[in-house]
Design an enzyme around this catalytic site. Structure first.
Site, PDB file in Angstrom:
ATOM      1  N   ALA A  81       0.864  -1.198   0.000  1.00 45.67           N
ATOM      2  CA  ALA A  81       0.000   0.000   0.000  1.00 45.67           C
ATOM      3  C   ALA A  81       0.897   1.245   0.000  1.00 45.67           C
ATOM      4  O   ALA A  81       1.872   1.296  -0.749  1.00 45.67           O
ATOM      5  CB  ALA A  81      -0.977  -0.046   1.170  1.00 45.67           C
ATOM      6  N   SER A  82       0.639   2.213   0.861  1.00 47.08           N
ATOM      7  CA  SER A  82       1.358   3.493   0.766  1.00 47.08           C
ATOM      8  C   SER A  82       2.800   3.454   1.255  1.00 47.08           C
ATOM      9  O   SER A  82       3.528   4.431   1.078  1.00 47.08           O
ATOM     10  CB  SER A  82       0.589   4.585   1.512  1.00 47.08           C
ATOM     11  OG  SER A  82      -0.525   4.982   0.752  1.00 47.08           O
ATOM     12  N   VAL A  83       3.242   2.338   1.844  1.00 48.29           N
ATOM     13  CA  VAL A  83       4.677   2.200   2.108  1.00 48.29           C
ATOM     14  C   VAL A  83       5.427   2.230   0.768  1.00 48.29           C
ATOM     15  O   VAL A  83       6.610   2.550   0.705  1.00 48.29           O
ATOM     16  CB  VAL A  83       4.961   0.905   2.914  1.00 48.29           C
ATOM     17  CG1 VAL A  83       6.459   0.683   3.112  1.00 48.29           C
ATOM     18  CG2 VAL A  83       4.268   0.983   4.291  1.00 48.29           C
TER      19      VAL A  83
END
Length: 360
Positions: free
Chosen positions: A64-66
């Site tokens: 995801a946003s990592v």
């Protein structure tokens, strides 16, 4: 409130995560490093609930946003290659982009004022089709939603900005986003199990893959979000890259962490800029650099970190760069955000030998 005793940090972390897992409050992988060495590693629960396949150290997770730190690194690489400047205007690179005066730096630091593309798609998109980055640009061009503020006036987290950065990487490099990251980041760092992966769009199957699960009231059990109506965005937005969709493992993320203490990818000066809070137009700062949030406190020193959430996944990668400690946290069964933060706070407290609480 548990007190750090004489037992070492590793056994306390083991006891903490085993307790959560036994209460079925944690399904995921965790790795804690000191000076690059694993002081604790654990895999709890299942990669595939339907088949009862257990998670292992090598299970691949959607970050995801990592992922945003990898997208930002792609831009930093192009900047060092002399192919792009942070002050370049986005509309000079992507001619169909309908907004003026927004720079590459604004996209990197979430100071563009661009509204979230997901709302546009919820309103206008034909949900029988899977959207790609080109469709994001087209929706912005056709509908031209109002900006939330002028460039650099404020900070507002923007997935839209990172999708555009993905498109900029493709336009400037002449390569696909996936191939660029593979050639310039994953391969040099020997991140052999890391890739850009759009599961529904590509129709590929990865071995030892952590499927993300949400709870369905209708079904009365955990399910893939694909079969839960309110999560249909996981299908129709699945072709989009840049704001998410890097998939990786604990060991590969350990390699990524180590590389960021070196100049293997970019110079220390470039990295320093990525870990420096953005300066806004009024000379105030906000604790975000390029793909990393930033925190300073007397106990932990400087921390650069990023979380990631997508239906079925809650992840976090935190690098305590003054003392060279790291927490890598990957989960694939839906967790409440507050609970996730409480778990991470407890893990950090154990790592820094402070009292901690097991969250309810």
């Amino acid at each position: 409130m548990a007190q750090p005793g004489n037992s070492n940090v590793s056994s306390q972390l083991e006891e903490f995560f085993a307790t959560l897992a036994n209460k079925q409050k944690f399904n995921g992988n965790i790795l804690v490093l000191e000076q690059g060495e694993a002081i604790f590693s654990g895999s709890y629960g299942f990669a595939d609930l339907e088949k009862s396949l257990p998670l292992t150290h090598d299970t691949v997770f959607e970050l995801a946003s990592v992922s945003k730190a990898f997208t930002a690194m792609g831009i930093m690489l192009l900047q060092e290659q002399g192919k792009i400047e942070y002050e370049d205007k986005v509309d000079s690179i992507l001619p169909d982009f309908p907004y003026r005066d927004i720079t590459v730096r604004n996209l990197l630091s979430h100071t563009s004022g661009l509204p979230d593309y997901m709302e546009l798609f919820a309103q206008y998109w034909d949900r029988t089709k899977i959207a790609t980055n080109a469709d994001v640009l087209e929706q912005l061009r056709v509908h031209q939603p109002a900006v939330l503020f002028q460039p650099n006036e404020k900070f507002e987290y923007s997935n839209t900005g990172y999708v555009l950065l993905g498109s900029i990487i493709e336009k400037v490099s002449g390569m696909s986003f996936s191939e660029f990251l593979k050639m310039y980041i994953f391969t040099p760092l020997e991140m052999k199990n890391t890739r850009v992966f759009n599961r529904r769009f590509s129709q590929e199957v990865i071995e030892n893959y952590a499927y993300g699960y949400v709870y369905s009231d209708e079904l009365g059990r955990h399910s893939l979000p694909d079969y839960v109506k309110e999560y249909d965005l996981v299908i129709y937005l699945d072709g989009i890259q840049g704001d998410g969709v890097v998939n990786s493992t604990l060991e590969d993320l350990r390699k990524w962490d180590r590389a960021l203490y070196t100049e293997k990818l970019v110079s220390s000066k470039t990295l320093q800029a990525a870990f420096t809070p953005v300066k806004l137009a009024d000379n105030s700062t906000y604790h975000y650099g390029y793909g990393w949030l930033i925190r300073n406190d007397p106990w932990t020193g400087k921390v650069v970190y990023h979380g990631g959430g997508w239906p079925g996944y809650k992840n976090w990668l935190g690098r305590y760069i003054d003392v060279d400690k790291t927490i890598i946290y990957l989960t694939n069964v839906e967790q409440d955000r507050e609970f996730t933060l409480a778990v991470l706070e407890a893990a950090e407290n154990i790592l820094f030998r402070r009292p901690y609480r097991i969250p309810e």
